[in-house]
Every structure is written in structure tokens, then in C-alpha cells.
Design a protein around this motif. Structure first.
Motif, mmCIF file in Angstrom:
data_model
loop_
_atom_site.group_PDB
_atom_site.id
_atom_site.type_symbol
_atom_site.label_atom_id
_atom_site.label_comp_id
_atom_site.label_asym_id
_atom_site.label_seq_id
_atom_site.Cartn_x
_atom_site.Cartn_y
_atom_site.Cartn_z
ATOM 1 N N ASP A 6 0.834 -1.207 0.000
ATOM 2 C CA ASP A 6 0.000 0.000 0.000
ATOM 3 C C ASP A 6 0.866 1.253 0.000
ATOM 4 O O ASP A 6 0.596 2.229 0.699
ATOM 5 C CB ASP A 6 -0.932 0.008 1.218
ATOM 6 C CG ASP A 6 -2.065 1.025 1.074
ATOM 7 O OD1 ASP A 6 -2.407 1.355 -0.073
ATOM 8 O OD2 ASP A 6 -2.572 1.493 2.107
ATOM 9 N N ASP A 7 1.914 1.203 -0.850
ATOM 10 C CA ASP A 7 2.894 2.288 -0.938
ATOM 11 C C ASP A 7 2.777 2.922 -2.325
ATOM 12 O O ASP A 7 3.093 2.269 -3.329
ATOM 13 C CB ASP A 7 4.298 1.721 -0.718
ATOM 14 C CG ASP A 7 5.400 2.766 -0.799
ATOM 15 O OD1 ASP A 7 5.189 3.827 -1.412
ATOM 16 O OD2 ASP A 7 6.485 2.513 -0.243
ATOM 17 N N PRO A 8 2.308 4.187 -2.429
ATOM 18 C CA PRO A 8 2.108 4.799 -3.756
ATOM 19 C C PRO A 8 3.371 4.808 -4.613
ATOM 20 O O PRO A 8 3.292 4.612 -5.832
ATOM 21 C CB PRO A 8 1.651 6.223 -3.419
ATOM 22 C CG PRO A 8 1.067 6.118 -2.049
ATOM 23 C CD PRO A 8 1.866 5.077 -1.347
ATOM 24 N N LEU A 9 4.523 5.027 -3.987
ATOM 25 C CA LEU A 9 5.759 5.055 -4.759
ATOM 26 C C LEU A 9 6.080 3.665 -5.306
ATOM 27 O O LEU A 9 6.444 3.513 -6.485
ATOM 28 C CB LEU A 9 6.907 5.570 -3.888
ATOM 29 C CG LEU A 9 8.212 5.938 -4.607
ATOM 30 C CD1 LEU A 9 7.973 7.011 -5.657
ATOM 31 C CD2 LEU A 9 9.255 6.386 -3.591
ATOM 32 N N ALA A 10 5.915 2.643 -4.473
ATOM 33 C CA ALA A 10 6.165 1.272 -4.922
ATOM 34 C C ALA A 10 5.174 0.868 -6.009
ATOM 35 O O ALA A 10 5.545 0.189 -6.981
ATOM 36 C CB ALA A 10 6.084 0.311 -3.742
ATOM 37 N N ILE A 11 3.918 1.276 -5.869
ATOM 38 C CA ILE A 11 2.907 0.949 -6.882
ATOM 39 C C ILE A 11 3.254 1.627 -8.210
ATOM 40 O O ILE A 11 3.120 1.024 -9.290
ATOM 41 C CB ILE A 11 1.508 1.368 -6.399
ATOM 42 C CG1 ILE A 11 1.101 0.508 -5.192
ATOM 43 C CG2 ILE A 11 0.477 1.243 -7.513
ATOM 44 C CD1 ILE A 11 -0.127 1.028 -4.455
ATOM 45 N N SER A 12 3.719 2.858 -8.145
ATOM 46 C CA SER A 12 4.098 3.563 -9.373
ATOM 47 C C SER A 12 5.295 2.900 -10.038
ATOM 48 O O SER A 12 5.359 2.776 -11.262
ATOM 49 C CB SER A 12 4.409 5.024 -9.053
ATOM 50 O OG SER A 12 3.263 5.677 -8.551
ATOM 51 N N GLN A 13 6.280 2.470 -9.227
ATOM 52 C CA GLN A 13 7.424 1.753 -9.787
ATOM 53 C C GLN A 13 6.970 0.463 -10.464
ATOM 54 O O GLN A 13 7.425 0.145 -11.579
ATOM 55 C CB GLN A 13 8.431 1.444 -8.674
ATOM 56 C CG GLN A 13 9.149 2.664 -8.135
ATOM 57 C CD GLN A 13 9.906 2.365 -6.856
ATOM 58 O OE1 GLN A 13 9.758 1.297 -6.256
ATOM 59 N NE2 GLN A 13 10.736 3.315 -6.425
ATOM 60 N N ALA A 14 6.079 -0.270 -9.809
ATOM 61 C CA ALA A 14 5.577 -1.507 -10.407
ATOM 62 C C ALA A 14 4.809 -1.224 -11.699
ATOM 63 O O ALA A 14 4.881 -1.993 -12.662
ATOM 64 C CB ALA A 14 4.691 -2.248 -9.405
ATOM 65 N N SER A 15 4.085 -0.117 -11.742
ATOM 66 C CA SER A 15 3.351 0.257 -12.954
ATOM 67 C C SER A 15 4.309 0.543 -14.100
ATOM 68 O O SER A 15 4.031 0.213 -15.264
ATOM 69 C CB SER A 15 2.481 1.486 -12.683
ATOM 70 O OG SER A 15 1.517 1.215 -11.680
ATOM 71 N N TRP A 16 5.435 1.163 -13.791
ATOM 72 C CA TRP A 16 6.462 1.464 -14.803
ATOM 73 C C TRP A 16 6.961 0.170 -15.435
ATOM 74 O O TRP A 16 7.051 0.057 -16.661
ATOM 75 C CB TRP A 16 7.608 2.228 -14.137
ATOM 76 C CG TRP A 16 8.670 2.746 -15.048
ATOM 77 C CD1 TRP A 16 8.687 3.962 -15.683
ATOM 78 C CD2 TRP A 16 9.899 2.102 -15.409
ATOM 79 N NE1 TRP A 16 9.846 4.099 -16.415
ATOM 80 C CE2 TRP A 16 10.601 2.969 -16.254
ATOM 81 C CE3 TRP A 16 10.467 0.875 -15.085
ATOM 82 C CZ2 TRP A 16 11.857 2.663 -16.791
ATOM 83 C CZ3 TRP A 16 11.709 0.547 -15.620
ATOM 84 C CH2 TRP A 16 12.380 1.438 -16.464
ATOM 85 N N TYR A 17 7.261 -0.825 -14.601
ATOM 86 C CA TYR A 17 7.742 -2.105 -15.134
ATOM 87 C C TYR A 17 6.640 -2.843 -15.886
ATOM 88 O O TYR A 17 6.904 -3.484 -16.913
ATOM 89 C CB TYR A 17 8.294 -2.966 -13.994
ATOM 90 C CG TYR A 17 9.654 -2.492 -13.530
ATOM 91 C CD1 TYR A 17 10.803 -2.873 -14.212
ATOM 92 C CD2 TYR A 17 9.777 -1.637 -12.443
ATOM 93 C CE1 TYR A 17 12.052 -2.406 -13.813
ATOM 94 C CE2 TYR A 17 11.016 -1.170 -12.035
ATOM 95 C CZ TYR A 17 12.150 -1.561 -12.721
ATOM 96 O OH TYR A 17 13.381 -1.099 -12.337
ATOM 97 N N THR A 18 5.417 -2.746 -15.394
ATOM 98 C CA THR A 18 4.289 -3.361 -16.091
ATOM 99 C C THR A 18 4.121 -2.760 -17.479
ATOM 100 O O THR A 18 3.883 -3.472 -18.466
ATOM 101 C CB THR A 18 2.999 -3.170 -15.277
ATOM 102 O OG1 THR A 18 3.155 -3.781 -13.998
ATOM 103 C CG2 THR A 18 1.801 -3.765 -15.987
ATOM 104 N N ALA A 19 4.264 -1.438 -17.579
ATOM 105 C CA ALA A 19 4.089 -0.760 -18.865
ATOM 106 C C ALA A 19 5.114 -1.227 -19.887
ATOM 107 O O ALA A 19 4.803 -1.382 -21.072
ATOM 108 C CB ALA A 19 4.177 0.755 -18.668
ATOM 109 N N HIS A 20 6.343 -1.447 -19.455
ATOM 110 C CA HIS A 20 7.368 -1.920 -20.389
ATOM 111 C C HIS A 20 6.987 -3.272 -20.988
ATOM 112 O O HIS A 20 7.172 -3.500 -22.189
ATOM 113 C CB HIS A 20 8.719 -2.024 -19.675
ATOM 114 C CG HIS A 20 9.440 -0.715 -19.574
ATOM 115 N ND1 HIS A 20 10.095 -0.143 -20.645
ATOM 116 C CD2 HIS A 20 9.598 0.140 -18.540
ATOM 117 C CE1 HIS A 20 10.631 1.007 -20.272
ATOM 118 N NE2 HIS A 20 10.339 1.203 -19.003
ATOM 119 N N LEU A 21 6.463 -4.176 -20.176
ATOM 120 C CA LEU A 21 6.079 -5.479 -20.701
ATOM 121 C C LEU A 21 4.836 -5.374 -21.579
ATOM 122 O O LEU A 21 4.774 -5.995 -22.650
ATOM 123 C CB LEU A 21 5.839 -6.461 -19.553
ATOM 124 C CG LEU A 21 5.487 -7.887 -19.976
ATOM 125 C CD1 LEU A 21 6.532 -8.461 -20.928
ATOM 126 C CD2 LEU A 21 5.333 -8.788 -18.760
#
Length: 404
Positions: A196-211
Motif C-alpha cells: 500500500d505504498d504509492p511510490l512502490a505501486i508507481s514503480q511496479a506500474s512502470w515495469y508493467t508498462a514496459h512489458l
């Protein structure tokens, strides 16, 4: 007729594309390629690789890849691991521990271990081999911590577990096991959401977008990036530099995603990223994981120009960028590969070979495991002027190119 010349793979792609009623831009978007790549495959300026054929085939109505390569080409569809450490990383990712006991590592220790792993990725000339040695232990330690810690320490452990999965995704991206890459993306996002960490969620979204972009789902990638920006933007004013770093990274990812879809709107996102870096990050700032910095923004400008099929703009953007200023050996090697792609777009074989040789001298594994670099080297062995063809063959042998 026995003597009739068979169509080239590129001509076969064009014929099937037209029969399917697809424009080059549409086929590129569906396949996770750039329109320039499709164009150059069709006109013979770029080889059709097995990986690219597999990306295109479902959208061309092709079930047998012989329809693309011709009846005389024998194909093996066995998925082959291109780095020996993939086996150990896979075991670490799929070791579902039913019971976990003992004392977990402290979150301070794990944070240092994760940051050190990313530092190794960016400073080692052989970053994939180095990461392959680190990842199994790192994944195990962060998984145990997320299971054994409680309260705030568990949330921190989950954030660090997400980052370990992001490094695993970076390691696995070029090694052909798509299902394993999806596993790292899903695990990383799940850990970030549980934290439940907005920064961690945003980082995960960045990696998701690349795939998502790599499999032709660019619209979904851009939506995930927009959602992440909405999480980050309200916190920029009161947060530390890591929040501005994340916002810049999201804009850079969006810029590259648009460029690979042939969308000139990529430059708007790129300008937004540059503005964030110049306004909100201290001079000399370098991000730990993705190396966000002023030089990296310029690296992305070159990448966007190449993806948009504009070698003149790529050359202009690269003119004042000193490769030595790029704060990552891995990114520096990839920058030379991008410059080689730009030269390749212009048919400049000697320049392409020179730049690929510089990339290999900078980061051998970046060239050895990059599909686009492998493709360029393979074509140079066949198409380079006789005066430099022997150099191309030598480079091919050093990086393990087998299709000569």
C-alpha cells in the motif's frame, strides 16, 4: 516453376499484411513493434527474426511460420534459455515455500542489499551474469522477510520484494521466457499493492508498462502510466527527490511507448520528463534503479527518434551527449546500440559496425543478449562491404551470433 524465385520473408509479411487489411502502423501496434521496423522488414533493410515473426504471426493469420520464412527454412520453436543463470532465477521465483521460519533479515539490511544489487547491474560490464548470481539469494531473502515481518517492517519488506522482482524482470527481459517475465511483473505489482505504498505501486506500474508495450498492448501501457502519474503528482511538492524521479521516469516510459507506436506525441511526454528533471531534481542527481538523470533524459531522446524512424533527429539529439556522462554501463551500451540502429536506418554499414563494436567494448552482455543487436550483427556479416566484413564476423563470433 522450379526456377522461379521465392518471395523474401519481407515480401511475404507485406502480402499477408495487405491480405489481412492491416496498415503497417496497425500491425506494428498489435505486434509490439515500431512501424519503422515493419517497413524495413518488408523492404528488406532488416531481417525477419524468429522472435519478430512470432510476434507478428497471430495478427497475420499465420499458424505455420514457414508461411513467413518459406518452405526451405527449417525452424525450431523450442524456447531456449540464452543465459545459464535463468535456471537458478526460475527456481528462486517458483520455490513456493509453504512454511517459513527463523529470523528474517532486517529491513535496513535488505534495503542495502537491493540497492547494492541495482548498483551492480549498472556498474558491471557483465551485468546479467552478475545479476544472475545475486538474484536467487535476494529473492529468497526478500520473500522470507515479507512472510516473517509484521506491521511497518512487513510493508517495507513487501516494497523491497517488489524491487527484487523488478530486477528479475530486467534480467529476464531478453532471454525468451515470456511467461517467467509475466510472473515477475505480477509478483512485483502484487507486492507493491500489498505494501500500500504509492511510490512502490508507481514503480511496479512502470515495469508493467514496459512489458505491456513489448507485447503490443501500448494503449494499456499508457493507461497504467497515467494512473501512476495520478498517484505521484499530488506528492511532488512535499515529497523527496524520489517522487520527482518517479514522475520523470513515468513520462520517459510514456514517451518511448508512444514513439514505438509511431506517435509524434512522444515528444510531449519527453518534454514533460525533461521539465521535471530540470525543475525538481538536484544537479547531479542519479536514480538508484533506473538511473534517472539529465543524461538519461537525453538518452531517451535518441531512443525516441530512432523508434520514430528519424535518423537525422537521432543524430542531432546525440550530438552533444557524451556517452561517458551516462551513469550506467548497461545504459551506455544500449545507447551505442541505439546509435547503431540509427546508422542502420540510413544503410551506413561501416558506422553501424563501429557503433556495435563500441557497444560490445562498453558492455559485452548488452550486445550478446540484445535481439536487435544480434540481428544487426547477423546482417552485417552478410551485407557489410568486403573491407569490413571480416570485422563483422569477428564481432559475431564474440557475441555468439549463430545465424551467419
Amino acid at each position: 516453376m522450379a526456377g522461379q524465385q521465392q518471395p523474401t520473408p519481407g515480401q511475404r509479411v507485406e502480402r499477408l499484411r495487405r491480405a489481412a487489411g492491416l496498415s503497417r502502423e496497425r500491425l506494428a501496434g498489435l505486434s509490439g513493434l515500431s512501424p519503422t521496423t515493419v517497413k524495413f522488414i518488408e523492404n528488406g533493410r532488416r531481417s525477419l527474426t524468429l522472435r519478430t515473426a512470432q510476434q507478428m504471426a497471430p495478427h497475420l493469420g499465420v499458424r505455420d511460420l514457414g508461411d513467413l520464412f518459406g518452405p526451405s527454412v527449417a525452424l525450431s520453436l523450442d524456447a531456449r534459455v540464452s543465459h545459464p543463470a535463468v535456471h537458478d532465477v526460475r527456481r528462486a521465483l517458483t520455490a513456493w515455500r509453504i512454511t517459513v521460519d527463523g529470523e528474517p533479515e532486517s529491513t535496513d539490511y535488505l534495503r542495502g542489499a537491493v540497492d547494492s544489487a541495482w548498483q551492480t547491474w549498472h556498474t558491471s560490464r557483465h551485468q546479467r551474469t552478475a545479476a544472475g548470481e545475486i538474484l536467487p539469494g535476494l529473492l529468497d531473502a526478500t520473500q522470507r522477510a515479507a512472510r516473517l515481518h509484521s506491521g511497518a517492517d512487513r510493508r517495507t519488506s513487501l516494497t523491497l520484494l517488489a524491487q527484487a522482482h523488478h530486477l528479475a524482470q530486467a534480467f529476464l527481459a531478453w532471454h525468451g521466457d515470456r511467461e517467467l517475465v509475466w510472473l515477475t511483473v505480477d509478483r512485483g505489482m502484487s507486492a507493491a499493492l500489498d505494501a500500500d505504498d504509492p511510490l512502490a505501486i508507481s514503480q511496479a506500474s512502470w515495469y508493467t508498462a514496459h512489458l505491456l508495450r513489448s507485447v503490443g498492448r501500448s494503449d494499456e501501457a499508457l493507461e497504467r502510466l497515467r494512473e501512476a502519474r495520478r498517484l505521484i503528482e499530488p506528492r511532488i511538492a512535499d515529497g523527496g527527490p524520489e517522487w520527482a524521479e518517479m514522475l520523470a521516469d513515468l513520462h520517459l516510459c510514456a514517451a518511448l511507448t508512444r514513439a514505438r507506436a509511431g506517435d509524434q506525441g512522444a515528444w510531449s511526454d519527453w518534454n514533460d520528463a525533461r521539465a521535471v528533471v530540470e525543475r525538481a531534481l538536484p544537479d547531479g542527481f542519479v536514480g538508484v534503479r533506473t538511473r534517472v538523470s539529465r543524461p538519461l533524459v537525453d538518452v531517451y531522446a535518441v531512443m525516441c527518434a530512432v523508434e520514430l524512424g528519424d535518423p537525422d533527429e537521432a543524430r542531432r539529439r546525440a550530438y552533444a551527449l557524451d556517452p561517458a556522462s551516462i551513469p550506467s554501463v548497461e545504459r551506455r551500451g544500449r545507447h551505442f546500440v541505439e546509435l547503431a540502429r540509427s546508422a542502420d536506418l540510413e544503410g551506413a554499414r561501416e558506422a553501424t559496425l563501429h557503433l556495435l563494436t563500441r557497444a560490445e567494448a562498453t558492455s559485452p552482455e548488452t550486445v550478446r543478449y540484445s535481439p536487435v543487436a544480434q540481428d544487426m550483427v547477423s546482417r552485417l556479416c552478410r551485407e557489410a562491404p568486403a573491407s569490413v566484413r571480416a570485422e563483422a564476423v569477428d564481432l559475431a563470433q564474440r557475441i555468439g551470433v549463430t545465424e551467419l
